[in-house]
Design an enzyme around this catalytic site. Structure first.
Site, PDB file in Angstrom:
ATOM      1  N   LEU A  33      46.494  61.315  53.055  1.00 49.51           N
ATOM      2  CA  LEU A  33      46.085  61.575  54.441  1.00 49.51           C
ATOM      3  C   LEU A  33      44.969  60.645  54.914  1.00 49.51           C
ATOM      4  CD1 LEU A  33      46.127  65.490  54.426  1.00 49.51           C
ATOM      5  CD2 LEU A  33      47.977  63.907  55.010  1.00 49.51           C
ATOM      6  N   HIS A  34      45.095  60.223  56.165  1.00 46.45           N
ATOM      7  CA  HIS A  34      44.070  59.399  56.810  1.00 46.45           C
ATOM      8  C   HIS A  34      43.740  60.042  58.161  1.00 46.45           C
ATOM      9  CE1 HIS A  34      47.469  58.041  59.126  1.00 46.45           C
ATOM     10  NE2 HIS A  34      48.053  57.539  58.049  1.00 46.45           N
ATOM     11  N   HIS A  37      46.658  61.319  60.436  1.00 46.40           N
ATOM     12  CA  HIS A  37      47.161  62.657  60.084  1.00 46.40           C
ATOM     13  C   HIS A  37      46.168  63.735  60.525  1.00 46.40           C
ATOM     14  CE1 HIS A  37      49.016  60.246  56.621  1.00 46.40           C
ATOM     15  NE2 HIS A  37      50.081  60.766  57.205  1.00 46.40           N
ATOM     16  N   GLN A 153      60.992  58.366  65.284  1.00 50.99           N
ATOM     17  CA  GLN A 153      61.052  59.653  64.579  1.00 50.99           C
ATOM     18  C   GLN A 153      60.734  60.798  65.539  1.00 50.99           C
ATOM     19  OE1 GLN A 153      59.336  60.461  60.506  1.00 50.99           O
ATOM     20  NE2 GLN A 153      57.647  61.233  61.725  1.00 50.99           N
TER      21      GLN A 153
HETATM   22  P1  AMP Z   1      53.696  60.501  57.274  1.00 50.46           P
HETATM   23  O1  AMP Z   1      52.789  61.129  56.269  1.00 50.46           O
HETATM   24  O2  AMP Z   1      53.596  59.015  57.328  1.00 50.46           O
HETATM   25  O3  AMP Z   1      55.103  61.018  57.172  1.00 50.46           O
HETATM   26  O4  AMP Z   1      53.172  60.971  58.693  1.00 50.46           O
HETATM   27  C1  AMP Z   1      53.021  62.335  59.003  1.00 50.46           C
HETATM   28  C2  AMP Z   1      52.729  62.483  60.476  1.00 50.46           C
HETATM   29  O5  AMP Z   1      51.525  61.789  60.800  1.00 50.46           O
HETATM   30  C3  AMP Z   1      53.829  61.880  61.361  1.00 50.46           C
HETATM   31  O6  AMP Z   1      54.018  62.723  62.492  1.00 50.46           O
HETATM   32  C4  AMP Z   1      53.223  60.553  61.755  1.00 50.46           C
HETATM   33  O7  AMP Z   1      53.734  60.055  62.977  1.00 50.46           O
HETATM   34  C5  AMP Z   1      51.763  60.926  61.883  1.00 50.46           C
HETATM   35  N1  AMP Z   1      50.932  59.718  61.789  1.00 50.46           N
HETATM   36  C6  AMP Z   1      50.956  58.771  60.808  1.00 50.46           C
HETATM   37  N2  AMP Z   1      50.092  57.779  61.085  1.00 50.46           N
HETATM   38  C7  AMP Z   1      49.500  58.104  62.277  1.00 50.46           C
HETATM   39  C8  AMP Z   1      48.525  57.471  63.111  1.00 50.46           C
HETATM   40  N3  AMP Z   1      47.978  56.300  62.790  1.00 50.46           N
HETATM   41  N4  AMP Z   1      48.177  58.093  64.249  1.00 50.46           N
HETATM   42  C9  AMP Z   1      48.731  59.279  64.610  1.00 50.46           C
HETATM   43  N5  AMP Z   1      49.657  59.932  63.862  1.00 50.46           N
HETATM   44  C10 AMP Z   1      50.037  59.349  62.716  1.00 50.46           C
END
Ligand code: AMP
Length: 291
Positions: A33-34, A37, A153
């Site tokens: 997580l960053h 997230h 997505q």
């Molecule tokens: P992931 O863990 O990459 O599957 O992402 C989980 C959720 O976090 C998804 O809805 C992503 O679109 C969202 N997400 C990932 N990176 C970002 C970001 N930089 N800004 C906003 N939402 C994000």
């Protein structure tokens, strides 16, 4: 905050909250997580009674040659971050819990899933929609939070919710960026320091396009050519696609006379990055159509 591995435990907690009329906010993630997230989790915290974050590196959305094995995993670090932003429940199931022996069903949003990322990553969105629908059925959220970072997505999930009459509101959340504009992503961890510097080319390209459209350029082909040249000037960058598309259908547009989404996928070294921006053409006099 509670951490559950088992579907039945999540179901039980959710049922308790629903019985008292509480709302459930859900943030599905693959962990590592960053702040991107966490912005989703914070938003859920503001709007809902119970906040559930799932952490599951979903094998069915990775192609055979992709990074499933080396995808970053840090459950202890993720737990600490979730705790800090007020998450109530982490659901971190095993692969066996989500895909028990004999599992054989999938969900496919036709059309939207076959464009852009779907071309580069066949089967990717089928894996995404299948796991997200399963998670929706387990968590039964009123609101589910998705990042605009993964624009295609987001559109596919919204369509799945409409097509299957799911009683869930999808809440799009803005892309969170590093100070130099790079969209936060768990995969940024793969970048060497040289590649990390080169990766800012994606955001700069989005800004360049936005400026040109605002200055009156409406021809998507001309803009694409300009962006190809611009990104091509970075030796570590290899363009996968650049597309000006309708924000809902994601079909390419030729002439920008209403809102468009600009989608880019670029390989920086071995690391494939995606980014996007919505562009409104505004009211200025368009080039080539002046009177
Ligand atoms: P992931 O863990 O990459 O599957 O992402 C989980 C959720 O976090 C998804 O809805 C992503 O679109 C969202 N997400 C990932 N990176 C970002 C970001 N930089 N800004 C906003 N939402 C994000």
């Amino acid at each position: 905050m509670e951490v559950f591995e088992r579907i039945k435990d999540v179901r039980q907690r959710v049922a308790e909250v629903k019985e008292t009329g509480g709302t459930i906010g859900f943030v599905p993630t693959m962990g590592a997580l960053h702040d991107g997230h966490l912005s989703l989790v914070r938003r859920a915290r503001e709007e809902c009674d119970l906040v559930v974050v799932s952490i599951f590196v979903n094998p069915t959305q990775f192609g055979p040659a992709e990074d499933y094995e080396r995808y970053p995993r840090d459950l202890a670090g993720d737990e600490a971050k979730c705790q800090r932003v007020g998450c109530d429940i982490i659901f971190a199931p095993t692969v066996e819990e989500m895909y028990p022996k004999g599992f054989g069903t999938c969900v496919q949003v036709q059309g939207l899933s076959e464009k852009w990322e779907g071309v580069a990553r066949p089967g990717h969105f089928r894996g995404v929609t299948t796991i997200v629908l399963k998670l929706f059925n387990i968590v039964r959220p009123s609101y589910a939070y998705f990042g605009m970072k993964d624009y295609q997505q987001l559109k596919i999930i919204q369509k799945m919710v409409r097509d299957l009459d799911l009683d869930i509101e999808i809440v799009p959340c803005p892309t969170v960026r590093e100070p130099d504009g790079l969209a936060m992503s768990s995969r940024n961890e793969y970048l060497s320091s040289e590649e990390r510097a080169a990766a800012t080319i994606l955001f700069q390209a989005l800004e360049l396009a936005r400026d040109r459209v605002q200055a009156g350029e409406r021809d998507a082909q001309a803009l694409t050519g300009l962006l190809r040249e611009f990104i091509g000037s970075e030796p570590l960058a290899q363009i996968d696609y650049i597309a000006f598309a309708d924000p809902e259908t994601l079909d390419p547009v030729e002439w920008i006379d209403s809102d468009v989404v600009l989608l880019v996928a670029v390989r920086i070294g071995q690391v494939r990055l995606i980014d996007n921006t919505l562009i409104a053409p505004g009211v200025g006099t368009p080039k080539g159509r002046s009177r």
